[in-house]
Design a protein around this motif. Structure first.
Motif, short mmCIF file in Angstrom:
data_model
loop_
_atom_site.label_atom_id
_atom_site.label_comp_id
_atom_site.label_asym_id
_atom_site.label_seq_id
_atom_site.Cartn_x
_atom_site.Cartn_y
_atom_site.Cartn_z
N LYS A 208 0.80 -1.22 0.11
CA LYS A 208 0.10 -0.07 0.11
C LYS A 208 0.89 1.39 -0.14
O LYS A 208 2.03 1.13 0.38
CB LYS A 208 -0.92 0.01 1.10
N GLY A 209 0.42 2.47 -0.47
CA GLY A 209 1.16 3.70 -0.53
C GLY A 209 2.06 3.58 -1.75
O GLY A 209 3.22 4.52 -1.82
N ALA A 210 1.92 2.81 -2.74
CA ALA A 210 2.75 3.04 -4.12
C ALA A 210 1.77 2.83 -5.38
O ALA A 210 0.98 1.78 -5.17
CB ALA A 210 3.83 1.85 -3.92
N GLY A 211 2.09 3.65 -6.10
CA GLY A 211 1.23 3.51 -7.43
C GLY A 211 1.91 4.11 -8.49
O GLY A 211 2.95 4.85 -8.51
N PHE A 212 1.48 4.39 -9.85
CA PHE A 212 1.74 5.09 -10.88
C PHE A 212 0.83 5.69 -11.69
O PHE A 212 -0.56 5.15 -11.75
CB PHE A 212 3.00 4.35 -11.49
N LEU A 213 1.08 6.82 -12.52
CA LEU A 213 0.08 7.27 -13.26
C LEU A 213 0.84 7.23 -14.85
O LEU A 213 2.23 7.14 -14.80
CB LEU A 213 -0.67 8.62 -13.18
N TYR A 214 0.08 6.95 -15.62
CA TYR A 214 0.62 6.79 -17.28
C TYR A 214 0.11 8.05 -17.84
O TYR A 214 -1.13 8.29 -17.91
CB TYR A 214 0.26 5.75 -17.87
N ALA A 215 0.98 8.92 -18.33
CA ALA A 215 0.35 9.86 -19.01
C ALA A 215 1.36 10.09 -20.50
O ALA A 215 2.45 10.09 -20.40
CB ALA A 215 0.69 11.32 -18.28
#
Length: 386
Positions: A208-215
Motif C-alpha cells: 500500500k502507498g505505491a502506484g503510478f500514473l501513465y501520461a
C-alpha cells in the motif's frame, strides 16, 4: 474458526518475495533519491530501474510513467490537470466510476469549471457506446472521456481500444482507471491507445502507498503536488523508494505468472458460480460478472434473492471477509452508487448485493465455507419471510 479472505478487489496480501525485496532496500538503501552523493544515487537508480521495468512491461516510454502513492492520487492528478491546465471544459463519464474518479469530476463540476455528461447505462452495466460516439461528434468544447477499464464492483470490462479510437478520431483526451486490470492482464498501453491510466500496487500483491500514473508524452499535464520537483516535476515529495521497488517486483511476479494465475482464478470463479446456483435458488449476478468471458475474472458480484443489510456482519462472524460494495466508502454498508445505477429502488429492496473477489491464493475449500455459510443465511432469511 478458519478465516477466509475473499476481498481481493479491495486489497491483496503482499507476496513474500515482495516483502523480501522491500526489506533489503529498507536495510541497505536509505539515501534520499534527490541527493547527489553515492547514497542518493543508489536510491535514485532503484527508482529508475523500476520505472524502466514497468514501462517495458506496458510498452511505453519510461518518461510516461510517474510514481504516485496510489490510484486515487493518480486519477485525481490526471482529471484535475486536464481541467486546470489543458483547458478541458467538458467531461464525458459514467455513474459507474470508482469513487475517486466520480468525486474528482463532481468537484470540478460543482466549481463551474466543466460541463459533465454521464453516459446512459444499460441494465447489464454496459455503457452506451452509440451515445458516446454521437457526443464526440460535437467538437465545440475540449473534451476528456473518463471511463474505467474494469469496474471494481460488478466486474464489467470496458472496450478501451474502441473508445481510444473514437477519441483519437475526434481529437479528444481519454483517461481510463486501470487499477483493477494492471497486473491482471498483459496490457499493451500503446495498443490500447489511451492518453492516461493509473495503477495501485496493493491490488497486485504489492505494498500500500505505491502506484503510478501513465501520461502520454504529448499530453503535457501538470502536477497536483508542488515542491521539490521530484518525478520530473510531476509529483513533488521524497519518493517512496522501497514502495516503488515493491510495486515493480509485484508487477514482475504478476505478469510472469499471469497465465497460471488466470487459469486458477477462472476455475475458482466458475466453481463459485456453479456452487451458488446449486445451493441458492434464485441467486443472480450483477452486471456481466457471471460471464467469465465478458467480466473481470477475479471478481463476482452476487445478487442474493432476499434483502439482508447485516449480511456483511454475519459473514464476518463466520470468519469470511467479502464486500457489499466498494472498499472506498469509509466502511459504509449502504447500497453503492454502482448497484443503484443498474438496479431499480424496488429491486434493491428485494436483493442483497455481495462482491466476492479472488486471487491465486483462493482455494475451493474456502469457497465451500462461503457457500455453506450463505446457504444458512439464505434459509434463515427465507424462513423469516415465510
Amino acid at each position: 474458526m478458519q478465516r477466509v479472505y475473499l476481498d481481493n478487489a479491495a486489497t491483496t496480501a503482499i507476496r513474500p518475495e515482495v516483502v523480501d525485496e522491500m526489506a533489503n532496500v529498507m536495510k541497505n538503501v536509505f539515501g534520499n533519491p534527490s541527493s547527489t552523493h553515492v547514497f542518493g544515487r543508489e536510491a535514485k537508480a532503484l527508482i529508475e530501474l523500476a520505472r524502466k521495468n514497468i514501462s517495458q512491461r506496458l510498452n511505453v516510454s519510461p518518461a510516461e510513467i510517474y510514481f504516485t502513492s496510489c490510484g486515487t492520487e493518480s486519477n485525481n492528478t490526471i482529471i484535475r490537470s486536464c481541467v486546470n491546465d489543458l483547458d478541458v471544459s467538458r467531461i464525458i463519464t459514467s455513474n459507474l466510476e470508482h469513487k475517486c474518479v466520480y468525486e474528482a469530476i463532481k468537484d470540478v463540476e460543482s466549481r463551474g469549471k466543466v460541463e459533465v455528461i454521464r453516459l446512459n447505462i444499460f441494465e447489464n452495466g454496459e455503457i452506451d457506446y452509440n451515445q458516446l460516439e454521437e457526443l464526440l461528434k460535437d467538437h465545440s468544447q475540449k473534451t476528456l472521456v473518463s471511463l474505467m477499464h474494469a469496474n471494481n464492483e460488478i466486474g464489467n470490462i470496458t472496450d478501451v481500444k474502441r473508445i481510444s479510437k473514437l477519441c483519437q478520431e475526434n481529437n479528444t483526451l481519454f483517461h481510463t482507471d486501470t487499477v483493477q486490470t494492471v497486473g491482471h492482464y498483459d496490457l499493451d498501453f500503446q495498443d490500447l491507445g489511451m492518453d492516461f491510466a493509473s495503477c495501485s500496487a496493493h491490488k497486485i500483491h504489492g505494498p500500500k502507498g505505491a502506484g503510478f500514473l501513465y501520461a502520454r508524452k504529448s499530453s503535457h499535464i501538470k502536477p497536483l503536488i508542488s515542491g521539490g520537483g521530484q518525478e520530473r516535476g510531476m509529483r513533488s515529495g521524497t519518493e517512496n523508494v522501497y514502495g516503488i521497488v515493491g510495486l515493480s517486483k509485484a508487477f514482475d511476479l504478476a505478469i510472469d505468472e499471469l497465465d497460471q494465475h488466470i487459469q486458477h482464478i477462472k476455475q475458482i470463479k466458475q466453481y463459485t458460480i456453479d456452487q451458488l446456483q446449486e445451493a441458492i435458488p434464485g441467486v443472480g449476478f450483477n452486471g456481466l460478472s457471471g460471464d467469465l468471458d465478458k467480466s473481470l475474472y477475479a471478481l463476482l458480484s452476487i445478487r442474493l434473492p432476499f434483502h439482508d443489510a447485516l449480511i456483511g456482519f454475519e459473514l464476518e462472524l463466520a470468519g469470511i471477509a467479502v464486500s457489499q460494495g466498494s472498499a472506498c466508502s469509509s466502511g459504509a454498508a449502504k447500497t453503492s452508487g454502482v448497484i443503484s445505477t443498474i438496479c431499480s429502488s424496488e429491486e434493491i429492496e428485494r436483493i442483497t448485493p455481495l462482491r466476492v473477489s479472488f486471487s491465486h491464493e483462493t482455494t475451493k475449500e474456502e469457497i465451500d465455507i462461503l457457500i455453506g455459510t450463505l446457504k444458512k443465511i439464505t434459509e434463515k432469511n427465507l424462513l423469516q419471510k415465510a
